[in-house]
Enzyme design. Structure first.
Site, short mmCIF file in Angstrom:
data_model
loop_
_atom_site.label_atom_id
_atom_site.label_comp_id
_atom_site.label_asym_id
_atom_site.label_seq_id
_atom_site.Cartn_x
_atom_site.Cartn_y
_atom_site.Cartn_z
N HIS A 172 -0.08 16.27 -27.91
CA HIS A 172 -0.17 14.87 -27.52
C HIS A 172 -1.40 14.16 -28.06
O HIS A 172 -1.39 12.95 -28.23
CB HIS A 172 -0.14 14.74 -25.99
CG HIS A 172 1.24 14.87 -25.42
ND1 HIS A 172 2.03 15.97 -25.64
CD2 HIS A 172 1.99 14.02 -24.64
CE1 HIS A 172 3.20 15.80 -25.03
NE2 HIS A 172 3.19 14.64 -24.42
N GLU B 117 -4.76 17.24 -12.30
CA GLU B 117 -5.27 17.58 -13.62
C GLU B 117 -6.79 17.81 -13.61
O GLU B 117 -7.50 17.31 -14.47
CB GLU B 117 -4.90 16.46 -14.61
CG GLU B 117 -4.81 16.92 -16.04
CD GLU B 117 -4.10 15.91 -16.95
OE1 GLU B 117 -3.25 15.17 -16.48
OE2 GLU B 117 -4.44 15.92 -18.14
N HIS C 298 -0.34 10.89 -29.69
CA HIS C 298 -0.70 9.55 -29.20
C HIS C 298 -1.36 8.73 -30.31
O HIS C 298 -1.10 7.53 -30.44
CB HIS C 298 -1.66 9.66 -28.00
CG HIS C 298 -0.97 10.04 -26.74
ND1 HIS C 298 -1.62 10.67 -25.69
CD2 HIS C 298 0.30 9.90 -26.34
CE1 HIS C 298 -0.76 10.89 -24.71
NE2 HIS C 298 0.41 10.44 -25.09
N LYS D 138 7.12 22.69 -14.94
CA LYS D 138 6.35 21.50 -14.57
C LYS D 138 5.98 21.56 -13.10
O LYS D 138 4.83 21.26 -12.71
CB LYS D 138 7.20 20.24 -14.86
CG LYS D 138 6.53 18.93 -14.45
CD LYS D 138 5.68 18.34 -15.53
CE LYS D 138 4.83 17.17 -15.05
NZ LYS D 138 5.09 15.91 -15.70
N ASN E 130 -0.37 18.63 -22.43
CA ASN E 130 -0.70 17.67 -23.50
C ASN E 130 -0.66 18.31 -24.88
O ASN E 130 -1.12 17.71 -25.86
CB ASN E 130 -2.08 17.07 -23.26
CG ASN E 130 -2.08 16.18 -22.04
OD1 ASN E 130 -1.12 15.47 -21.80
ND2 ASN E 130 -3.14 16.27 -21.24
N ARG F 37 0.82 -1.23 0.00
CA ARG F 37 0.00 0.00 0.00
C ARG F 37 0.85 1.27 0.00
O ARG F 37 0.42 2.32 0.47
CB ARG F 37 -0.96 0.04 1.19
CG ARG F 37 -1.93 -1.11 1.17
CD ARG F 37 -3.05 -0.91 2.15
NE ARG F 37 -3.96 -2.02 2.05
CZ ARG F 37 -3.81 -3.17 2.71
NH1 ARG F 37 -2.79 -3.34 3.51
NH2 ARG F 37 -4.70 -4.12 2.56
N GLU G 106 9.78 17.60 -25.97
CA GLU G 106 9.09 18.02 -24.74
C GLU G 106 9.61 19.39 -24.28
O GLU G 106 8.86 20.21 -23.77
CB GLU G 106 9.28 16.99 -23.62
CG GLU G 106 8.75 15.59 -23.92
CD GLU G 106 7.22 15.48 -23.85
OE1 GLU G 106 6.54 16.45 -23.45
OE2 GLU G 106 6.74 14.40 -24.22
N HIS H 101 8.21 8.68 -28.95
CA HIS H 101 7.14 9.52 -28.41
C HIS H 101 7.38 10.98 -28.80
O HIS H 101 6.47 11.68 -29.26
CB HIS H 101 7.14 9.36 -26.88
CG HIS H 101 6.18 10.24 -26.17
ND1 HIS H 101 4.81 10.08 -26.25
CD2 HIS H 101 6.38 11.31 -25.35
CE1 HIS H 101 4.22 11.00 -25.51
NE2 HIS H 101 5.15 11.77 -24.96
N ARG I 97 -2.89 21.52 -15.90
CA ARG I 97 -1.96 20.42 -16.21
C ARG I 97 -2.22 19.87 -17.61
O ARG I 97 -1.30 19.37 -18.27
CB ARG I 97 -2.05 19.32 -15.14
CG ARG I 97 -0.90 18.34 -15.21
CD ARG I 97 -0.71 17.51 -13.96
NE ARG I 97 0.42 16.60 -14.15
CZ ARG I 97 0.97 15.85 -13.22
NH1 ARG I 97 0.50 15.88 -11.99
NH2 ARG I 97 1.97 15.05 -13.49
N LYS J 68 2.88 11.31 -11.68
CA LYS J 68 2.04 10.40 -12.48
C LYS J 68 2.82 9.10 -12.66
O LYS J 68 3.93 9.11 -13.18
CB LYS J 68 1.74 10.99 -13.85
CG LYS J 68 0.57 11.94 -13.87
CD LYS J 68 0.19 12.24 -15.31
CE LYS J 68 -0.90 13.26 -15.38
NZ LYS J 68 -1.23 13.61 -16.77
#
Ligand SMILES: NC(=O)c1ccc[n+]([C@@H]2O[C@H](COP(=O)([O-])OP(=O)(O)OC[C@H]3O[C@@H](n4cnc5c(N)ncnc54)[C@H](O)[C@@H]3O)[C@@H](O)[C@H]2O)c1
Length: 524
Positions: free
Chosen positions: A420, A408, A424, A398, A417, A292, A356, A437, A413, A314
């Site tokens: 993206h 987000e 993606h 960031k 993207n 946990r 990025e 990527h 946030r 994340k």
């Protein structure tokens, strides 16, 4: 090396090298050196042994407290205090207020070897000095453990220890704190200083066990250099995974968990994610969920991971149905951003990370964008040698975003993207093999910039600057031809889709972005 103008205070058990290291440090920094035991001897005209023999320990401790206060009143110096000085709460509090306190450590054999040469330690005199030293160490340990900066001196030369301390202290100038209340954490920016990592770990953890997760490539390049010093100071369980996205799945996660159970990883163990975004995401998620939640540290080794994935908590893995579909927000205890990791990064990965970097500049920072336009050839030429200020600028953005919109939910946030949505889709349609990527989002950013001309009024000349900068970095700017219905189907998989609308990121100008709900059909 520029250090803050405050005292540097060396504490620790007898025989850990406080005097020798203190003198070397003082010489290197051009500062005075004060040894409080010697100051007491000068002040009383008696040796420490005589004071102990003629009066008692209590009398010595009073003299010591006074000597410490006197030393702290001097201009910034290097101060070595006696082994028992920090066991007194008032002394420790005063010392911590007066400067940077560093605890030197050594194992019992080293201590006995060093002390035997001197024969001037009243607390170890008489029969069986080993047993006396052991008992005293045990008694003092709870006090020593309160000092957050600790350095092991075993097997190290005096100049090497002094150098380690100076680097350690200069790190305090190169730290950015991501502020999230009790979950706040520092990002340390260092250069050619991998050997600093064990001491930083000591600053954040009291445990002895580490579960390091890395991949084959990173292990090949840094197994010795990074893990060597770590293994000397900690009990390290190392898991080396195959490189790349194919490792970021539930199967690998389960194998890792089973390994950790066998290795008796517990809540006192710190997980160290040593690698790119794949390792950071997977090891971070493993740390978030094993027992946990156990603590973890990010050591990003790719440009993408240094500017993006290692910061903000994340974590997650992919499912066959899509990328990052299972995960958790789980913040690391600190991030160690070492520029020289980037030197061995394959060219294509470095350039992918640059996408990025350009993204941050495009959405938040026009001056960073101009800087990149000016310096791109140099950044590419000196890979991993001159990019740290740029990496830090991206991390500052960031951190700023994560502090305001950690989960987000506010739309801020989501600005990260930019490029993206289409990126993606391109990655998924090309089986995650044809493009990195970064390459995919480079094409996505050009697409989004072009959309922004009509939607948010981005001047066409700025679209051209974006295309030019991406091109200069060696990134693709035109996507391959896909059939419209195939592309639409891929876009429908977007996690940020709300019913038939996408949260699409547009630019108003370079350095200013906006997230607007956009019908799927309008995107294409
Ligand atoms: N968590 C987040 O916020 C976030 C943000 C962006 C991306 N990501 C994730 O990051 C992942 C991509 O990360 P990545 O681009 O770092 O990929 P990666 O981790 O696969 O690393 C790329 C390649 O470089 C190799 N490598 C890493 N460091 C090296 C070094 N110093 N020297 C030589 N080789 C080295 C790796 O072995 C690998 O082959 C994706 O899974 C993506 O979903 C996460």
């Amino acid at each position: 090396m520029a250090l803050p103008p405050q005292h540097i205070i060396l504490a620790g058990f007898m025989g850990t090298g406080k005097t020798a290291v203190g003198k070397a440090l003082a010489t290197a920094l051009g500062r005075g050196f004060i040894d409080t035991d010697r100051a007491i001897e000068t002040g009383t005209g008696k040796t420490v042994s005589q004071i102990f023999a003629q009066t008692n320990e209590e009398n010595f401790r009073d003299l010591e407290a006074k000597a410490i206060q006197e030393a702290l009143r001097q201009p910034p110096a290097v101060i070595a205090v006696g082994g028992g000085a920090v066991c007194n709460r008032d002394n420790l509090r005063r010392l911590q207020r007066g400067g940077s306190v560093i605890l030197l450590r050594a194992n019992l054999e080293t201590i006995l070897g060093r002390v035997a040469k001197k024969n001037s330690r009243p607390l170890l005199s008489g029969e069986n000095p080993r047993a006396k030293a052991e008992a005293l160490l045990r008694q003092r340990e709870p006090h020593y453990s309160k000092i957050s900066v600790q350095i092991s001196t075993d097997g190290k030369s005096v100049p090497a220890i002094a150098d380690e301390i100076m680097k350690m202290l200069s790190l305090q100038n190169d730290t950015l704190t991501l502020k999230l209340g009790s979950r706040s954490y520092p990002l340390y920016f260092v250069r050619n200083s991998m050997e600093q990592f064990p001491a930083l770990l000591r600053r954040h953890f009291s445990g002895e066990k580490l579960a390091v997760v890395s991949d084959v490539n990173v292990q090949r390049h840094f197994g010795k250099k990074f893990l060597g010093p770590l293994k000397k100071e900690f009990q390290v369980h190392l898991s080396v995974l195959p490189p790349g996205e194919k490792s970021k799945n539930l199967g690998v996660l389960q194998k890792l968990f089973k390994e950790w159970v066998r290795a008796q990883v517990d809540r006192q163990t710190a997980v160290v994610a040593l690698g790119g975004g794949v390792i950071g995401d997977l090891a971070g998620f493993a740390a978030a969920t094993f027992l946990r939640g156990i603590p973890f540290v990010q050591v990003p080794t790719t440009l993408l991971a240094q500017v993006d994935s290692s910061i903000g908590g994340k974590t997650g893995v992919d499912l066959p149905e899509g990328k990052n579909l299972v995960g958790a927000f789980y913040q690391p205890r600190f991030v160690f951003v070492e520029e020289s990791f980037l030197k061995t990064l394959p060219r294509r990965e470095f350039i992918g990370g640059m996408a990025e970097v350009i993204k941050y500049a495009a959405i938040f920072d026009a001056s960073l964008f101009r800087d990149l336009e000016r310096r791109m050839p140099e950044l590419l030429r000196n890979q991993g040698e001159s990019i740290q200020d740029i990496v830090r600028a991206c991390c500052e953005w960031k951190a700023w975003v994560v502090e305001k919109d950690e989960k987000e939910t506010l739309g801020l946030r989501s600005k990260l993207n930019f490029g993206h949505t289409l990126g993606h889709a391109i990655e998924s349609l090309t089986g995650y093999r044809r493009f990195t990527h970064g390459e995919a989002i480079a094409m996505g950013m050009v697409f989004a910039a072009r959309k922004s001309v009509a939607k948010t009024g981005l001047p066409p000349s700025q679209v051209e600057r974006i295309v030019a900068l991406l091109g200069q970095a060696g990134l693709p700017t035109e996507m391959p031809g896909f059939k419209k219905n195939v592309l639409l189907a891929a876009l429908r998989q977007d996690k940020k889709r709300v019913s038939s609308q996408l949260h699409f990121v547009y630019l108003e100008k370079i350095g200013k972005s906006a997230v607007l709900p956009t019908p799927l059909n309008e995107v294409l």
